[in-house]
Structure formats: C-alpha cells, structure tokens
Design a protein around this motif. Structure first.
Motif, mmCIF file in Angstrom:
data_model
loop_
_atom_site.group_PDB
_atom_site.id
_atom_site.type_symbol
_atom_site.label_atom_id
_atom_site.label_comp_id
_atom_site.label_asym_id
_atom_site.label_seq_id
_atom_site.Cartn_x
_atom_site.Cartn_y
_atom_site.Cartn_z
ATOM 1 N N LEU A 20 36.129 -12.290 78.985
ATOM 2 C CA LEU A 20 35.587 -13.501 78.395
ATOM 3 C C LEU A 20 35.738 -14.638 79.391
ATOM 4 C CD1 LEU A 20 34.506 -14.834 75.753
ATOM 5 C CD2 LEU A 20 36.884 -15.384 75.238
ATOM 6 N N GLU A 21 34.683 -15.422 79.538
ATOM 7 C CA GLU A 21 34.739 -16.574 80.448
ATOM 8 C C GLU A 21 35.544 -17.694 79.793
ATOM 9 O OE1 GLU A 21 31.747 -19.696 82.684
ATOM 10 O OE2 GLU A 21 30.937 -17.800 81.968
ATOM 11 N N VAL A 22 36.436 -18.297 80.559
ATOM 12 C CA VAL A 22 37.248 -19.412 80.071
ATOM 13 C C VAL A 22 37.138 -20.586 81.032
ATOM 14 C CG1 VAL A 22 38.930 -18.008 78.804
ATOM 15 C CG2 VAL A 22 39.333 -18.519 81.200
ATOM 16 N N GLY A 23 37.319 -21.787 80.469
ATOM 17 C CA GLY A 23 37.265 -23.005 81.268
ATOM 18 C C GLY A 23 38.549 -23.229 82.036
ATOM 19 N N PRO A 24 38.593 -24.271 82.857
ATOM 20 C CA PRO A 24 39.768 -24.528 83.691
ATOM 21 C C PRO A 24 41.039 -24.858 82.901
ATOM 22 C CG PRO A 24 38.112 -26.251 83.965
ATOM 23 C CD PRO A 24 37.512 -25.202 83.098
ATOM 24 N N ARG A 25 40.884 -25.325 81.650
ATOM 25 C CA ARG A 25 42.054 -25.621 80.823
ATOM 26 C C ARG A 25 42.256 -24.575 79.732
ATOM 27 N NH1 ARG A 25 41.319 -31.542 78.911
ATOM 28 N NH2 ARG A 25 39.117 -31.059 79.134
ATOM 29 N N GLY A 26 41.568 -23.431 79.855
ATOM 30 C CA GLY A 26 41.768 -22.341 78.918
ATOM 31 C C GLY A 26 40.786 -22.298 77.763
ATOM 32 N N GLU A 32 30.547 -13.249 77.703
ATOM 33 C CA GLU A 32 31.398 -12.081 77.885
ATOM 34 C C GLU A 32 30.696 -11.120 78.840
ATOM 35 O OE1 GLU A 32 32.870 -8.789 74.877
ATOM 36 O OE2 GLU A 32 33.816 -10.725 74.471
ATOM 37 N N VAL A 33 31.457 -10.545 79.777
ATOM 38 C CA VAL A 33 30.884 -9.639 80.766
ATOM 39 C C VAL A 33 31.697 -8.354 80.835
ATOM 40 C CG1 VAL A 33 29.959 -11.518 82.184
ATOM 41 C CG2 VAL A 33 32.210 -10.609 82.689
ATOM 42 N N GLY A 38 38.148 -2.933 90.686
ATOM 43 C CA GLY A 38 37.927 -2.910 92.123
ATOM 44 C C GLY A 38 36.663 -3.607 92.588
ATOM 45 N N LYS A 39 35.742 -3.887 91.673
ATOM 46 C CA LYS A 39 34.495 -4.588 92.024
ATOM 47 C C LYS A 39 34.722 -6.094 91.893
ATOM 48 C CE LYS A 39 31.871 -0.871 92.291
ATOM 49 N NZ LYS A 39 31.060 -0.476 93.389
ATOM 50 N N PRO A 40 33.994 -6.912 92.668
ATOM 51 C CA PRO A 40 34.155 -8.367 92.553
ATOM 52 C C PRO A 40 33.637 -8.883 91.209
ATOM 53 C CG PRO A 40 32.779 -7.782 94.452
ATOM 54 C CD PRO A 40 33.092 -6.534 93.740
ATOM 55 N N MET A 41 34.337 -9.866 90.657
ATOM 56 C CA MET A 41 33.888 -10.492 89.411
ATOM 57 C C MET A 41 32.636 -11.311 89.682
ATOM 58 S SD MET A 41 35.696 -9.597 86.855
ATOM 59 C CE MET A 41 35.539 -10.772 85.549
ATOM 60 N N ARG A 42 31.745 -11.350 88.713
ATOM 61 C CA ARG A 42 30.485 -12.072 88.864
ATOM 62 C C ARG A 42 30.700 -13.580 88.748
ATOM 63 N NH1 ARG A 42 26.714 -10.601 83.958
ATOM 64 N NH2 ARG A 42 25.744 -12.515 84.596
ATOM 65 N N PRO A 43 29.730 -14.371 89.179
ATOM 66 C CA PRO A 43 29.854 -15.833 89.075
ATOM 67 C C PRO A 43 29.941 -16.293 87.619
ATOM 68 C CG PRO A 43 28.053 -15.224 90.537
ATOM 69 C CD PRO A 43 28.517 -13.966 89.876
ATOM 70 N N THR A 44 30.592 -17.429 87.404
ATOM 71 C CA THR A 44 30.694 -18.016 86.068
ATOM 72 C C THR A 44 29.556 -19.011 85.856
ATOM 73 O OG1 THR A 44 32.184 -19.708 86.936
ATOM 74 C CG2 THR A 44 33.201 -17.764 85.944
ATOM 75 N N SER A 45 29.408 -19.468 84.614
ATOM 76 C CA SER A 45 28.331 -20.403 84.294
ATOM 77 C C SER A 45 28.619 -21.803 84.822
ATOM 78 C CB SER A 45 28.096 -20.452 82.786
ATOM 79 O OG SER A 45 29.258 -20.907 82.120
ATOM 80 N N LEU A 53 40.788 -10.873 80.371
ATOM 81 C CA LEU A 53 40.517 -9.559 79.794
ATOM 82 C C LEU A 53 40.674 -9.637 78.274
ATOM 83 C CD1 LEU A 53 40.015 -6.502 80.333
ATOM 84 C CD2 LEU A 53 42.493 -6.251 80.367
ATOM 85 N N VAL A 54 39.643 -9.177 77.535
ATOM 86 C CA VAL A 54 39.724 -9.164 76.084
ATOM 87 C C VAL A 54 39.706 -7.754 75.506
ATOM 88 C CG1 VAL A 54 38.825 -11.478 75.688
ATOM 89 C CG2 VAL A 54 37.237 -9.575 75.856
#
Length: 58
Positions: A20-26, A32-33, A38-45, A53-54
C-alpha cells in the motif's frame, strides 16, 4: 517516513506481496501494488511517498 518498514520507489522489494502506498507522514492512500521480491519498487503517485507491506504472498 519514520517507519523502518517503508520501501521507497526504486529500492529492491524485500518480500513478495501486496504493498500500500503511504505518504511521508504515514498517511495511507488508495493505491495498492503487487511487488516481487528482489525487483525494484515502482514509482509512487507523489514525491516523498513509499510503500508498506499489507499482504505477504504465500
């Protein structure tokens, strides 16, 4: 992002599963992706966001 469990875009994914994508303050977003270990995480919005991790893949 104070939490140690936050994965930043471009970092290697530590565990396969749903993130789950979270902001800088949580603050949580609705984005959700699926990521593979081992693969790089994709860009955020938005800049400064990360992922938590959920649902770990079985």
């Amino acid at each position: 992002m104070a939490s140690k469990n936050v994965v930043k875009p471009g970092q290697k994914t530590p565990v396969s599963g749903q993130y789950l994508e979270v902001g800088p303050r949580g603050g949580r977003t609705k984005n959700e992706v699926t990521a593979v270990k081992g693969k790089p995480m994709r860009p955020t919005s938005k800049s400064g966001n990360g992922y938590i991790l959920v649902d770990k893949t079985k």
